[in-house]
Design an enzyme around this catalytic site. Structure first.
Site, PDB file in Angstrom:
ATOM      1  CG  HIS A  26      -2.234   1.103   0.999  1.00 14.28           C
ATOM      2  ND1 HIS A  26      -3.300   0.788   1.352  1.00 14.28           N
ATOM      3  CD2 HIS A  26      -2.001   2.383   0.785  1.00 14.28           C
ATOM      4  CE1 HIS A  26      -4.003   1.952   1.317  1.00 14.28           C
ATOM      5  NE2 HIS A  26      -3.091   2.709   0.889  1.00 14.28           N
ATOM      6  CG  HIS A  28      -1.329   6.408  -2.231  1.00 19.16           C
ATOM      7  ND1 HIS A  28      -2.735   6.456  -2.696  1.00 19.16           N
ATOM      8  CD2 HIS A  28      -1.878   5.750  -1.128  1.00 19.16           C
ATOM      9  CE1 HIS A  28      -3.539   5.840  -2.282  1.00 19.16           C
ATOM     10  NE2 HIS A  28      -3.037   5.534  -1.201  1.00 19.16           N
ATOM     11  CG  ASP A  30      -0.691  10.547  -6.054  1.00 15.19           C
ATOM     12  OD1 ASP A  30      -0.747   9.442  -5.522  1.00 15.19           O
ATOM     13  OD2 ASP A  30      -1.818  11.089  -6.374  1.00 15.19           O
ATOM     14  N   GLY A 183      -9.597   8.540  -2.174  1.00 16.14           N
ATOM     15  CA  GLY A 183     -10.202   9.929  -2.157  1.00 16.14           C
ATOM     16  C   GLY A 183     -11.039  10.071  -0.826  1.00 16.14           C
ATOM     17  CG  HIS A 210      -8.026   3.964  -0.073  1.00 16.93           C
ATOM     18  ND1 HIS A 210      -7.634   3.321  -1.013  1.00 16.93           N
ATOM     19  CD2 HIS A 210      -6.879   4.351   0.647  1.00 16.93           C
ATOM     20  CE1 HIS A 210      -6.153   3.594  -1.299  1.00 16.93           C
ATOM     21  NE2 HIS A 210      -5.843   4.161  -0.436  1.00 16.93           N
ATOM     22  CD  GLU A 213      -7.434   7.011   5.474  1.00 16.09           C
ATOM     23  OE1 GLU A 213      -6.059   7.576   5.884  1.00 16.09           O
ATOM     24  OE2 GLU A 213      -7.739   6.424   4.298  1.00 16.09           O
TER      25      GLU A 213
END
Length: 244
Positions: A26, A28, A30, A183, A210, A213
């Site tokens: 996991h 990202h 970016d 997102g 996701h 969270e």
């Protein structure tokens, strides 16, 4: 290995952790740029950054004081402004894989949303091909194994999620290993994107979401039962529903 309550274990040092073989499932794309690379890309593109030195920029990009997930995600606007061209995406993926290999990560899954990299004319296909080139180059140089995860974005129109699911399936045999949803979670239910996840599931593409969270345990249940998720990103509020 069982850790003692204070978060350490006998003989467990940072050096030993770095030496152990690992899988990173996991991360990202970016969210993983080298500060020096950010400064170089910003100079080429004429993009302003919150600091002008690598160490200061690293500090400015930390989200330790974010009040919530939405504020945390604002940091990504900075990195995304630098990743709107294929060369930059390829470089970011290549350097991320090299940095992971330097920590003895043997298998690396990198996730991102191609839809967030098209504002200056890059096509969705180019936005997948570029990081795949970078990851492949790193594999050849340092022996790490990699996979790419395509993310839909909760706040974007569900029709875009369908397009991204189709894109992910099209690249399934070329390095894309899963389909994801990321997102801002609160107010953007996963079920709105169910058509995209139905398509990915029908085409035997692995699914991760996701959830739990920025919203509660019900969001995790929705990801599992309505979007076919077999892996949950974060899931930190699972404890709110012991049965789940």
């Amino acid at each position: 290995m069982l850790l003692r309550q204070e978060g350490t274990a006998p003989g467990l040092t940072r050096e030993r952790l770095a030496a152990l073989p690992k899988a990173e499932l996991h991360v990202h794309l970016d969210g993983s740029l080298r500060p020096a690379t950010m400064l170089e890309l910003a100079g080429e593109l004429g993009v302003g950054l919150p600091a002008a030195r690598p160490d200061a920029l690293a500090g400015a990009m930390r989200a330790a004081h974010s009040r919530d997930l939405a504020q945390y995600l604002e940091k990504f606007a900075v990195t995304l402004s630098l990743l709107q061209h294929p060369e930059a995406l390829e470089r970011a993926a290549y350097e991320l894989a090299l940095d992971a290999a330097a920590e003895n990560v043997r298998y690396l899954e990198v996730r991102y949303s191609p839809a967030l990299h098209t504002r200056e004319g890059m096509t969705l296909e180019e936005a997948v091909e570029a990081p795949l080139r970078g990851l492949s180059r790193a594999e050849g140089e340092v022996g790490i194994r990699t996979g790419l995860i395509v993310c839909a974005i909760r706040s974007l129109d569900p029709s875009i999620s369908v397009e991204l699911a189709e894109l992910a399936v099209a690249f399934r045999d070329r390095g894309v290993v899963a389909f994801d949803l990321a997102g801002g979670e609160r107010g953007n239910p996963a079920r709105a994107h169910r058509e995209a996840f139905d398509f990915a599931a029908r085409n035997n593409l692995a699914i991760t979401v996701h959830a739990g969270e920025g919203a509660g345990a019900a969001s995790i249940a929705q990801a599992l039962h309505e979007c076919h998720a077999r892996r949950i990103g974060h899931g930190t509020r699972l404890q709110e529903d012991p049965a789940l």
